[in-house]
Design an enzyme around this catalytic site. Structure first.
Site, short mmCIF file in Angstrom:
data_model
loop_
_atom_site.label_atom_id
_atom_site.label_comp_id
_atom_site.label_asym_id
_atom_site.label_seq_id
_atom_site.Cartn_x
_atom_site.Cartn_y
_atom_site.Cartn_z
CB CYS A 48 -0.83 -0.01 1.08
SG CYS A 48 -1.71 1.47 1.45
CB CYS A 51 -0.46 2.29 5.68
SG CYS A 51 -1.08 0.74 5.10
CB CYS A 66 -8.55 -3.38 -17.58
SG CYS A 66 -7.80 -3.24 -16.09
CB CYS A 97 -5.15 -0.27 2.33
SG CYS A 97 -4.16 -0.71 3.55
CB CYS A 100 -3.99 3.41 5.92
SG CYS A 100 -3.95 3.06 3.97
CG HIS A 106 -13.95 -0.08 -8.33
ND1 HIS A 106 -13.15 1.10 -8.52
CD2 HIS A 106 -15.11 0.21 -7.40
CE1 HIS A 106 -13.87 2.11 -8.25
NE2 HIS A 106 -14.88 1.83 -7.49
CG ASP A 110 -14.01 -8.72 -15.45
OD1 ASP A 110 -13.21 -8.77 -14.53
OD2 ASP A 110 -14.35 -7.58 -16.12
NE ARG A 118 -11.09 -6.83 -14.75
CZ ARG A 118 -11.67 -5.53 -14.76
NH1 ARG A 118 -10.91 -4.63 -14.76
NH2 ARG A 118 -12.98 -5.29 -15.27
CB CYS A 120 -9.47 -3.39 -11.67
SG CYS A 120 -8.98 -1.94 -12.66
FE FE Z 1 -2.89 1.23 3.62
#
Ligand code: FE
Length: 132
Positions: A48, A51, A66, A97, A100, A106, A110, A118, A120
């Site tokens: 992330c 954090c 995509c 996350c 944090c 999203h 699919d 997935r 994304c």
């Molecule tokens: Fe985080």
């Protein structure tokens, strides 16, 4: 589980870049095909950007075409929170996350096997630690 990271929005502005703030804190989306990790296939762990929590293993990354980094699963149960998102006239599942509260992107149904999912994710929400 790690201690939850809690900062005010002012504090986030001090530790994140404006683009990271826009995506992670204001649920923005980076331009498709623009992200550093979109076509990035090294071995390691994606963290992330807010954090540092480990979120995705490179093993689960795939080329979804995509325009954003895509994974078929998170690294561990409980590190990613899902939330119903009805913005922009769509019904989607937002991913955040758990540590944090940063907006990642999203998850869609699919994706490839073994999960059919997935995740994304905006590149700007991620860091990367190489295991090579
Ligand atoms: Fe985080």
């Amino acid at each position: 589980m790690a201690d939850k990271v809690e900062r005010t929005e002012e504090e986030w502005k001090e530790v994140l870049s404006p683009e990271q703030c826009r995506v992670l804190r204001e649920k923005g989306t980076e331009r498709a095909f623009s992200g550093e990790y979109n076509m990035h296939f090294e071995k390691g762990v994606y963290t992330c950007a807010g954090c540092g929590e480990e979120l995705f293993a490179s093993d689960s990354k795939f080329d979804s075409h995509c325009g954003w980094p895509s994974f078929y699963q998170g690294i561990d149960n409980g590190k990613i929170i899902e939330k119903l998102d009805k913005s922009y006239g769509m019904i989607r599942t937002e991913i955040l996350c758990a540590n944090c509260g940063g907006h990642l992107g999203h998850v869609f149904n699919d994706g490839p096997q073994p999960t059919g999912l997935r995740y994304c994710v905006n590149s700007v929400s991620l860091g990367f630690r190489s295991e090579g």
